[in-house]
Motif scaffolding. Sequence first.
Motif, PDB file in Angstrom:
ATOM      1  N   LYS A   1      36.852  35.576  -4.559  1.00 57.23           N
ATOM      2  CA  LYS A   1      37.192  36.190  -5.856  1.00 57.23           C
ATOM      3  C   LYS A   1      35.967  37.096  -6.305  1.00 57.23           C
ATOM      4  O   LYS A   1      34.843  36.475  -6.069  1.00 57.23           O
ATOM      5  CB  LYS A   1      37.752  35.182  -6.933  1.00 57.23           C
ATOM      6  N   GLY A   2      36.384  38.080  -7.192  1.00 57.45           N
ATOM      7  CA  GLY A   2      35.506  38.774  -7.580  1.00 57.45           C
ATOM      8  C   GLY A   2      34.363  37.963  -8.618  1.00 57.45           C
ATOM      9  O   GLY A   2      33.135  38.241  -8.626  1.00 57.45           O
TER      10      GLY A   2
ATOM     11  N   HIS B   1      32.392  44.129 -13.233  1.00 56.18           N
ATOM     12  CA  HIS B   1      33.352  45.213 -12.581  1.00 56.18           C
ATOM     13  C   HIS B   1      34.242  44.603 -11.386  1.00 56.18           C
ATOM     14  O   HIS B   1      34.929  45.275 -10.733  1.00 56.18           O
ATOM     15  CB  HIS B   1      32.415  46.297 -11.961  1.00 56.18           C
ATOM     16  N   LEU B   2      33.743  43.428 -10.887  1.00 60.61           N
ATOM     17  CA  LEU B   2      34.519  42.724  -9.774  1.00 60.61           C
ATOM     18  C   LEU B   2      35.417  41.498 -10.403  1.00 60.61           C
ATOM     19  O   LEU B   2      36.101  41.067  -9.449  1.00 60.61           O
ATOM     20  CB  LEU B   2      33.336  42.106  -8.673  1.00 60.61           C
TER      21      LEU B   2
ATOM     22  N   GLY C   1      32.548  47.917  -4.507  1.00 57.47           N
ATOM     23  CA  GLY C   1      32.071  47.453  -5.877  1.00 57.47           C
ATOM     24  C   GLY C   1      31.295  46.129  -5.295  1.00 57.47           C
ATOM     25  O   GLY C   1      30.271  45.841  -6.272  1.00 57.47           O
TER      26      GLY C   1
ATOM     27  N   ASN D   1      37.439  46.411  -1.350  1.00 54.36           N
ATOM     28  CA  ASN D   1      36.653  46.109  -2.495  1.00 54.36           C
ATOM     29  C   ASN D   1      35.134  46.028  -2.145  1.00 54.36           C
ATOM     30  O   ASN D   1      34.254  45.729  -3.203  1.00 54.36           O
ATOM     31  CB  ASN D   1      37.132  44.930  -3.515  1.00 54.36           C
TER      32      ASN D   1
ATOM     33  N   GLU E   1      37.032  53.923  -6.327  1.00 55.97           N
ATOM     34  CA  GLU E   1      38.541  54.237  -5.752  1.00 55.97           C
ATOM     35  C   GLU E   1      37.895  55.201  -4.655  1.00 55.97           C
ATOM     36  O   GLU E   1      38.784  55.958  -3.963  1.00 55.97           O
ATOM     37  CB  GLU E   1      39.376  55.248  -6.784  1.00 55.97           C
TER      38      GLU E   1
ATOM     39  N   GLN F   1      39.287  40.960  -9.250  1.00 58.43           N
ATOM     40  CA  GLN F   1      39.101  41.607  -8.072  1.00 58.43           C
ATOM     41  C   GLN F   1      39.336  40.601  -6.842  1.00 58.43           C
ATOM     42  O   GLN F   1      38.788  39.482  -6.744  1.00 58.43           O
ATOM     43  CB  GLN F   1      38.342  42.608  -7.792  1.00 58.43           C
ATOM     44  N   SER F   2      40.126  41.007  -5.859  1.00 61.43           N
ATOM     45  CA  SER F   2      40.170  40.114  -4.670  1.00 61.43           C
ATOM     46  C   SER F   2      39.305  40.684  -3.389  1.00 61.43           C
ATOM     47  O   SER F   2      39.540  41.833  -3.103  1.00 61.43           O
ATOM     48  CB  SER F   2      41.605  40.182  -4.081  1.00 61.43           C
ATOM     49  N   LEU F   3      38.213  39.845  -2.854  1.00 54.34           N
ATOM     50  CA  LEU F   3      37.226  40.900  -1.888  1.00 54.34           C
ATOM     51  C   LEU F   3      37.840  40.324  -0.662  1.00 54.34           C
ATOM     52  O   LEU F   3      38.011  39.041  -0.082  1.00 54.34           O
ATOM     53  CB  LEU F   3      35.960  40.137  -2.247  1.00 54.34           C
TER      54      LEU F   3
ATOM     55  N   LYS G   1      35.293  53.994 -12.153  1.00 58.67           N
ATOM     56  CA  LYS G   1      36.743  54.029 -11.565  1.00 58.67           C
ATOM     57  C   LYS G   1      36.886  55.065 -10.416  1.00 58.67           C
ATOM     58  O   LYS G   1      37.214  54.862  -9.378  1.00 58.67           O
ATOM     59  CB  LYS G   1      37.789  54.402 -12.499  1.00 58.67           C
TER      60      LYS G   1
END
Length: 514
Positions: free
Chosen positions: A182-183, A170-171, A162, A159, A240, A174-176, A236
Amino acid sequence: MAIKSYSRGEVAKHNTEEDLWCIIDTRVYDLTDFVDAHPGGNVVLREVAGKDATKEFYGLHRQEVLIKYEDMCIGSIEGEKPTIIIQRAGELSQVPYAEPIWLRPEFRSPYFSDKHRLLQKTVRKWVDTYLYPKAQQHEAEGTYITTSPDLIQQMVKQNLIGMRLGPGKHLHGQSLFGGVMKGEEFDYFADLVTMQEMSRVNARGFSDGNLGGLVISLTAIRNWLQNEKLRDYVTKECMEGRKFTALCISEAFAGSDVSGLRTTCEKTPDGKFFIINGTKKWITNGMFADYFVTACRTDKGFNMILVPKQEGVEVTPIKTSYSPAAGTAYVQYDNVKVPIDHLMGKEHDGFRVIMGNFNHERFGMACGSIRKSRTMVEECLKWSNQRQVFGKRLIDQPTIRAKLAKMISIVESNQAWLESITYQMNNLSYAEQNKLLGGPIALLKQHITRGAHEIADEATNIFGGRGITQTGMGKAIEMFNRTYKFDAILGGAEEVLADLGVRQAMKFMPKAML
């Protein structure tokens, strides 16, 4: 496997080209099969055959050379221990001032938490083991990051794409870096950590080529594109690693003087499209971008428009002082037709979008420039400690210590100012940042790059001829001296930013003081 021990007498017997051993910091190396392949020729190796070559080696080579050729080490000298520390991937440097004060175990910081420290440790290990070799390869070859899809997918996996956009929704969720953070926990200090660690690759062209254009343009898309469906779709694609964006503001006629833009956009008679004509210059990542966030002049002001790569958009490479890996491009728009819903912000109010996007871009450049300057301090301290001239080490010369003191003072003061501004970014809303921090960030950036100018000068003189050589001991110095000016110009030239900082300050000047 146990390391075999040898006496110095045993090593001394292996003193011919056909059987050549030497000692480097108590370690024994068999260089017999390396004699003809040695970049410096076989004469140098013949001179140290069977001898202790520690002094000679460190007078010519960086520590990483030993790590590269570890397979040639066949043992060590019996009863002796190495005195030179080998820094492994992910480790902190033990050289004084090589790390910012918050990372030194003997000091404390009010800004950084255990989460920040864990993030730094994790990112550094990833940078040292994976990003650094890729960066060196792309810098040397001048190839775009798009030719390393594995690297892009590594960043997607962590990630990291991001994270480079800075904190935001946007984070969230999410797992960084595999759960290190954590995002929702990713703040501007985590942003600072990430950008400074990634700046350590000593590959200036690649650093900008490593999605630098995406970082400064996708943030604008996220903050200003009103078409939410398009905004989320483009986000997105980029997150990606499938598509890339570039920020197109500068022109041959208008660099830091944004008001001088000549690229135009006009509405079609039915009001459904913009027709764009003009050129952009020095566009980072432009050579491989799929979208161009483009500043245009209108009859009543400026527009910022998201332009997909399509018919009428042509890109041509521009050669600069650093590697073509940056993908620097000249972009031409020839009657390019773009839907009206690709407008960013309000019509004729694009100047607000342009200015609002600069803060994070300049903040990121400040983080990187300071980190690269700190690397110069580390390199000069190490070199001054080992280099012998006129019968003594460089560090024993008062004039060299004065140069080092100047370099250290510049780096430490700039880091402290950066952390102070980062704290404000953490505690101000986006609107408050735009109102209050435009001037301070501009002044910080110009002060950092002025300092980099002095550091480059002092570092090059300390290294002498090696400081202007692209390989060997001084390669980091040569890279910095050749490329530090990019930070002084990109994102706003020093003189323009200095003036901006003062003009912004005057807006808050109380009339009672006049």
